[in-house]
Motif scaffolding. Structure first.
Motif, short mmCIF file in Angstrom:
data_model
loop_
_atom_site.label_atom_id
_atom_site.label_comp_id
_atom_site.label_asym_id
_atom_site.label_seq_id
_atom_site.Cartn_x
_atom_site.Cartn_y
_atom_site.Cartn_z
N HIS A 312 41.71 8.57 59.45
CA HIS A 312 41.75 9.97 59.01
C HIS A 312 42.42 10.86 60.06
CE1 HIS A 312 40.07 13.37 56.62
NE2 HIS A 312 40.13 14.00 57.78
N LEU A 313 42.00 10.70 61.31
CA LEU A 313 42.55 11.55 62.38
C LEU A 313 44.01 11.23 62.65
CD1 LEU A 313 39.58 11.58 64.92
CD2 LEU A 313 40.21 13.34 63.28
N GLU A 316 46.15 12.96 60.20
CA GLU A 316 46.24 14.40 60.47
C GLU A 316 46.86 14.70 61.84
OE1 GLU A 316 42.33 16.01 60.12
OE2 GLU A 316 42.45 16.16 57.94
N ASN A 317 47.20 13.63 62.58
CA ASN A 317 47.74 13.79 63.93
C ASN A 317 46.78 14.59 64.81
OD1 ASN A 317 49.62 13.38 65.97
ND2 ASN A 317 50.84 15.18 65.45
N ARG A 318 45.47 14.24 64.73
CA ARG A 318 44.45 14.97 65.48
C ARG A 318 43.53 13.99 66.23
NH1 ARG A 318 42.01 19.56 61.51
NH2 ARG A 318 40.98 20.17 63.46
N ARG A 325 36.72 15.08 65.29
CA ARG A 325 36.30 13.67 65.21
C ARG A 325 34.83 13.58 64.85
NH1 ARG A 325 37.69 8.62 67.02
NH2 ARG A 325 39.66 9.42 67.83
N ALA A 326 34.01 14.42 65.49
CA ALA A 326 32.57 14.39 65.21
C ALA A 326 32.30 14.78 63.75
CB ALA A 326 31.84 15.35 66.15
N SER A 332 32.03 10.63 57.17
CA SER A 332 32.28 9.23 56.82
C SER A 332 30.98 8.44 56.71
CB SER A 332 33.20 8.58 57.86
OG SER A 332 34.45 9.23 57.91
N GLU A 333 30.06 8.70 57.64
CA GLU A 333 28.77 8.02 57.61
C GLU A 333 27.99 8.39 56.34
OE1 GLU A 333 26.86 9.11 61.23
OE2 GLU A 333 27.84 7.53 62.41
N LYS A 334 28.01 9.67 55.99
CA LYS A 334 27.30 10.11 54.79
C LYS A 334 27.93 9.49 53.54
CE LYS A 334 25.95 14.19 52.14
NZ LYS A 334 25.98 15.66 52.03
N ALA A 335 29.27 9.46 53.49
CA ALA A 335 29.95 8.89 52.32
C ALA A 335 29.62 7.41 52.16
CB ALA A 335 31.46 9.09 52.47
N LEU A 336 29.59 6.66 53.27
CA LEU A 336 29.30 5.23 53.18
C LEU A 336 27.84 4.99 52.81
CD1 LEU A 336 30.26 2.37 53.40
CD2 LEU A 336 29.93 2.46 55.88
N ARG A 337 26.93 5.78 53.38
CA ARG A 337 25.51 5.64 53.03
C ARG A 337 25.30 5.94 51.54
NH1 ARG A 337 22.03 9.19 55.26
NH2 ARG A 337 20.27 7.74 55.15
#
Length: 481
Positions: A312-313, A316-318, A325-326, A332-337
């Motif tokens: 993802h980062l 977005e070049n970030r 990042r945080a 991402s953690e919430k989406a996977l859970r």
């Protein structure tokens, strides 16, 4: 192909699988054919070099190495199928023992470490209670809808005053990094307050008049310098305000199928009620998901999350933006859970996905990306992503099941009926079922993709559109220009 499973953690396993000489034999044959087609040996045509000559000139070690590499993917897939695991990430292979290099006799023993979907206990979701906002439509709601409709028929008038939120400004933009101009544009039409262009642009434009200019700093959203901070120069060429038509019977006849403004207001009230009911469904769904996630213990593999965050980062070049990042990691953690939870519910409820449901989902998704359905589905099929789409539909249906069992009330204590919102469409024709709590094979995925493409190719019924509404769209488009 015997396989043993060692649980390294709740989300990671080690598979140890054995490939017998008989099972490896096709890969040995393929290795000889591939090498024969690749090497140049005097006296032999390419592809016609005998195995004995390859053994002498290239070596049996190279043949065995090629065969082992060729067999790893199939061995892994067979091991996963045999153990009924749900992989979430890429496997790491380690060769433990190899056959004899001279005779090709003896077993090939390989271990695969891979992140998998953990075993979880799903919280009881029967009669979960949530509270949502009231769906009562106020006069203010109706007037807001009416103003939105009037704005579509409004005209832009040039004004000689400082710009304010809601105005349309014609602006010139220039972006510089250091002393280098990296991007520029002239006479862009922009609605002040919309936030559609650059962070900080609304604040910079607020209170400027035609002919005035200013600078501010912002991160670029595209191009070779996407994500980098630049100094933005902006100049206002003109300021225009939208002049709205009178809300009367003439406007009702021009803008809708109604003859009077009173009838139009009633129609807008009905539309607002539908919108609020749908909003209640969305709010209830989101709150139920949050409630279940709070109650469920769902570990997620760190490596899978890190891969997603990096992807993802990087897009977005970030990569150096620790704060972003945080945020991405948490999302991402919430989406996977959430995915793991509703995969489990879908299986326990024996959720099925029909071909019609998959096709409908894919056609809608293609519209969101502005792509032709055939092209969109073909890209998914070519990249092996059709099973993921089936999973998306199954999870959506699982959420609907949870919604259907929930006790939903509004903030006034009234019961909310989400029957229509949470309706789960099950196809009675079992021949049309393409998923039933089990992942698809590659062959099934390809077949599903082909059927979906064929379905998308069927002539679509043209939706009727009001001539007045079409005219209004064209007029609004002309005003924006």
């Amino acid at each position: 192909m015997p396989t043993t499973v060692e649980q390294l953690s709740p989300t990671r396993v080690k598979l140890t699988t054995t490939v017998t000489p008989e099972q490896l034999k096709p890969s040995i044959t393929h290795a000889y054919e591939h090498i024969a087609a690749d090497v140049t040996i005097p006296g032999f045509r390419k592809g016609k070099v005998p195995p004995a000559i390859i053994d002498t000139r290239v070596g049996k070690g190279a043949v065995l190495e090629h065969a082992i590499n060729d067999s790893l993917d199939g061995a892994y897939r067979e091991a996963v199928t045999e153990t009924k695991l749900r992989p979430l990430g890429r496997p790491e292979a380690d060769i433990v023992t190899v056959p004899d290099v001279n005779t090709f006799e003896g077993d090939l023993v390989v271990t695969f470490e891979v992140d998998v979907r953990p075993q979880i206990t799903v919280p009881n979701y029967d009669k979960l209670a949530v509270t949502v906002e009231s769906s009562a439509v106020t006069d203010a709601d109706v007037e807001a809808e009416l103003d939105r409709l009037r704005s579509r028929f409004g005209t832009l008038i040039t004004v000689d005053r400082p710009a304010k939120s809601g105005d349309f400004v014609q602006i010139d933009l220039e972006a510089k990094i250091g002393d280098e101009v990296v991007d520029s544009a002239e006479n862009i039409s922009y609605e002040l307050g919309s936030g559609d262009l650059l962070d900080g642009l609304d604040d910079a434009l607020d209170s400027l008049t035609a002919g005035e200019a200013t600078t501010f700093k912002s991160n670029l959203l595209g191009g070779d310098h996407e994500g980098e901070e630049a100094e933005i120069s902006v100049k206002v060429n003109s300021v225009k305000e939208r002049e709205l038509p009178e809300a009367d019977d003439d406007f009702a006849q021009i803008s809708s199928e109604y003859d009077t403004i009173a009838e139009l207001r009633e129609g807008l009230k009905s539309e607002a009620a539908k919108s609020k009911t749908f909003a209640q469904g969305n709010e209830a769904r989101n709150k139920l998901v949050e409630l279940l996630l709070e109650q469920a213990e769902i570990p997620v593999p760190e490596a899978v999350i890190e891969d997603e965050v990096h992807r993802h980062l990087e897009a977005e070049n970030r990569l150096e933006d620790d704060e972003h990042r945080a945020e991405v990691k948490e999302a991402s953690e919430k989406a996977l859970r959430t995915q793991i939870l509703f995969d489990e519910i879908a299986e326990s409820e024996k959720v099925t996905v029909s071909q019609n449901e998959l096709t409908s989902y894919l056609v809608q998704a293609s519209a969101q990306y502005g792509m032709d359905p055939n092209e969109f589905i073909k890209i998914l099929a070519d990249n092996g992503q059709i099973p993921q789409m089936v999973g998306e539909v199954a999870r959506s249906k699982a959420i609907s099941i949870v919604l259907g069992k929930a006790v939903v009330t509004d903030e006034d204590g009234n019961a909310v009926d989400l029957g229509e919102f949470a309706a789960v469409q099950n196809d009675d024709d079992d021949s049309d079922i393409i998923l039933q709590a089990e992942p698809q094979s590659d062959e099934e995925a390809a077949e599903s993709a082909g059927e979906a493409i064929a379905e998308a190719n069927k002539p679509a019924k043209k939706a009727k559109k009001s001539t007045k509404k079409a005219d209004a769209d064209a007029e609004a488009e002309g005003d924006a220009e």
